[in-house]
Design a protein around this motif. Structure first.
Motif, PDB file in Angstrom:
ATOM      1  N   SER A  14      32.836  33.261  38.364  1.00  0.00           N
ATOM      2  CA  SER A  14      34.205  33.859  38.041  1.00  0.00           C
ATOM      3  C   SER A  14      35.221  34.366  39.491  1.00  0.00           C
ATOM      4  O   SER A  14      34.133  33.647  40.647  1.00  0.00           O
ATOM      5  CB  SER A  14      33.821  35.475  38.165  1.00  0.00           C
ATOM      6  OG  SER A  14      32.742  35.776  38.776  1.00  0.00           O
ATOM      7  N   ALA A  15      36.035  34.121  39.478  1.00  0.00           N
ATOM      8  CA  ALA A  15      36.958  34.991  40.515  1.00  0.00           C
ATOM      9  C   ALA A  15      35.983  35.267  41.272  1.00  0.00           C
ATOM     10  O   ALA A  15      36.492  35.035  42.812  1.00  0.00           O
ATOM     11  CB  ALA A  15      38.500  34.810  39.901  1.00  0.00           C
ATOM     12  N   ARG A  16      35.722  36.973  41.035  1.00  0.00           N
ATOM     13  CA  ARG A  16      35.220  38.365  41.780  1.00  0.00           C
ATOM     14  C   ARG A  16      33.910  37.084  43.131  1.00  0.00           C
ATOM     15  O   ARG A  16      34.464  37.515  44.010  1.00  0.00           O
ATOM     16  CB  ARG A  16      34.817  39.114  41.276  1.00  0.00           C
ATOM     17  CG  ARG A  16      34.175  40.174  42.420  1.00  0.00           C
ATOM     18  CD  ARG A  16      33.234  41.124  41.670  1.00  0.00           C
ATOM     19  NE  ARG A  16      33.224  41.889  42.175  1.00  0.00           N
ATOM     20  CZ  ARG A  16      32.020  41.963  43.290  1.00  0.00           C
ATOM     21  NH1 ARG A  16      31.091  41.251  42.444  1.00  0.00           N
ATOM     22  NH2 ARG A  16      31.689  43.670  43.724  1.00  0.00           N
ATOM     23  N   HIS A  17      33.118  36.350  42.577  1.00  0.00           N
ATOM     24  CA  HIS A  17      32.405  35.345  42.948  1.00  0.00           C
ATOM     25  C   HIS A  17      32.274  34.956  43.950  1.00  0.00           C
ATOM     26  O   HIS A  17      31.845  34.580  44.622  1.00  0.00           O
ATOM     27  CB  HIS A  17      30.642  35.737  42.213  1.00  0.00           C
ATOM     28  CG  HIS A  17      31.124  37.310  41.525  1.00  0.00           C
ATOM     29  ND1 HIS A  17      30.592  37.142  39.818  1.00  0.00           N
ATOM     30  CD2 HIS A  17      29.861  37.765  42.059  1.00  0.00           C
ATOM     31  CE1 HIS A  17      30.399  38.179  39.385  1.00  0.00           C
ATOM     32  NE2 HIS A  17      29.910  39.213  40.501  1.00  0.00           N
ATOM     33  N   THR A  18      33.883  33.575  43.187  1.00  0.00           N
ATOM     34  CA  THR A  18      33.920  32.707  44.136  1.00  0.00           C
ATOM     35  C   THR A  18      34.514  33.320  45.021  1.00  0.00           C
ATOM     36  O   THR A  18      34.195  32.515  46.474  1.00  0.00           O
ATOM     37  CB  THR A  18      35.536  32.050  43.752  1.00  0.00           C
ATOM     38  OG1 THR A  18      33.947  31.290  42.399  1.00  0.00           O
ATOM     39  CG2 THR A  18      35.863  31.281  44.304  1.00  0.00           C
ATOM     40  N   ASP A  19      35.141  34.202  45.272  1.00  0.00           N
ATOM     41  CA  ASP A  19      36.107  35.068  46.237  1.00  0.00           C
ATOM     42  C   ASP A  19      34.991  35.791  47.576  1.00  0.00           C
ATOM     43  O   ASP A  19      35.242  35.428  48.666  1.00  0.00           O
ATOM     44  CB  ASP A  19      37.341  36.351  45.952  1.00  0.00           C
ATOM     45  CG  ASP A  19      38.203  35.512  46.066  1.00  0.00           C
ATOM     46  OD1 ASP A  19      38.399  34.591  45.540  1.00  0.00           O
ATOM     47  OD2 ASP A  19      39.070  36.774  44.356  1.00  0.00           O
ATOM     48  N   ILE A  20      33.658  36.596  47.067  1.00  0.00           N
ATOM     49  CA  ILE A  20      32.727  36.529  47.566  1.00  0.00           C
ATOM     50  C   ILE A  20      31.910  35.688  48.347  1.00  0.00           C
ATOM     51  O   ILE A  20      32.210  35.390  49.520  1.00  0.00           O
ATOM     52  CB  ILE A  20      31.557  37.528  46.701  1.00  0.00           C
ATOM     53  CG1 ILE A  20      32.510  38.945  46.153  1.00  0.00           C
ATOM     54  CG2 ILE A  20      30.406  37.896  48.161  1.00  0.00           C
ATOM     55  CD1 ILE A  20      31.773  39.677  45.336  1.00  0.00           C
ATOM     56  N   THR A  77      29.787  34.372  35.272  1.00  0.00           N
ATOM     57  CA  THR A  77      31.087  33.551  34.714  1.00  0.00           C
ATOM     58  C   THR A  77      32.019  34.641  34.843  1.00  0.00           C
ATOM     59  O   THR A  77      33.766  34.392  34.499  1.00  0.00           O
ATOM     60  CB  THR A  77      30.633  32.678  33.532  1.00  0.00           C
ATOM     61  OG1 THR A  77      30.241  33.691  32.630  1.00  0.00           O
ATOM     62  CG2 THR A  77      29.973  31.356  33.905  1.00  0.00           C
ATOM     63  N   ALA A  78      31.694  36.228  34.761  1.00  0.00           N
ATOM     64  CA  ALA A  78      32.332  37.194  34.401  1.00  0.00           C
ATOM     65  C   ALA A  78      32.444  37.699  35.693  1.00  0.00           C
ATOM     66  O   ALA A  78      31.701  38.657  36.435  1.00  0.00           O
ATOM     67  CB  ALA A  78      31.990  37.962  33.048  1.00  0.00           C
ATOM     68  N   ASP A  79      33.736  38.328  35.955  1.00  0.00           N
ATOM     69  CA  ASP A  79      34.067  39.036  37.278  1.00  0.00           C
ATOM     70  C   ASP A  79      33.452  40.281  36.957  1.00  0.00           C
ATOM     71  O   ASP A  79      33.170  41.212  38.165  1.00  0.00           O
ATOM     72  CB  ASP A  79      35.890  39.681  37.316  1.00  0.00           C
ATOM     73  CG  ASP A  79      36.266  38.695  38.170  1.00  0.00           C
ATOM     74  OD1 ASP A  79      35.734  37.828  38.293  1.00  0.00           O
ATOM     75  OD2 ASP A  79      37.709  38.743  37.907  1.00  0.00           O
TER      76      ASP A  79
END
Length: 148
Positions: A6-12, A83-85
């Motif tokens: 997910s975008a959120r976890h990729t950013d983290i 896979t989900a924010d």
């Protein structure tokens, strides 16, 4: 089935890798100096600079501290397959097997997701000592949950 973090976890994870995130600050204070060297779907590589705050008088790492670090490592590996924010996880089981002592100056860590199902994520991680010998193997189960 999608295989994109997910975008959120990729950013983290990317923030952790770059070294300037609040997760780096937390880990440095509570666990020690970590560098996330690389990550991809279901896999992480880390370097742990062991400092004397966590070493017993005989020069060996305290096993309970290694278990705390193991929980952190298992969480980062599990995060790669969210896979989900709104997805989160909690540790359900953590098994830490010690083969030889961990000592200063460092440990190299590789974590991998061995199975990611709808509700459970199984993680395995190896901690190798400075001589590149297996010192600790971790098996963990993370329970997926949704927020909000």
């Amino acid at each position: 089935m999608t295989r994109t973090t997910s975008a959120r976890h990729t950013d983290i994870l990317n923030g952790y890798k770059e070294g300037g995130s609040r997760f780096n600050d937390w880990a440095r204070e509570k666990l020690g100096e970590f560098t996330l060297l690389d990550w991809s779907w279901g896999h992480i590589k880390m370097r742990w600079e062991i400092d004397d705050r966590f070493v017993m008088p005989d020069g060996v790492m305290f096993g309970g501290h290694i278990a705390s670090v193991a929980d952190h490592v298992a969480g980062l590996a599990a995060m790669t397959v969210l896979t989900a924010d709104k997805e989160r996880f909690r540790t359900s089981r953590l098994e830490t097997n010690y083969f030889r002592p961990l000592t200063m100056p460092l440990a190299m860590i590789e974590g991998r997701v061995v199975n990611a199902a709808k509700t459970l994520i199984h993680v395995e991680a190896d901690f190798k000592n400075a001589q590149e010998k297996l010192a600790v193997r971790v098996n963990a189960v993370q329970v997926r949950r949704m927020t909000g």
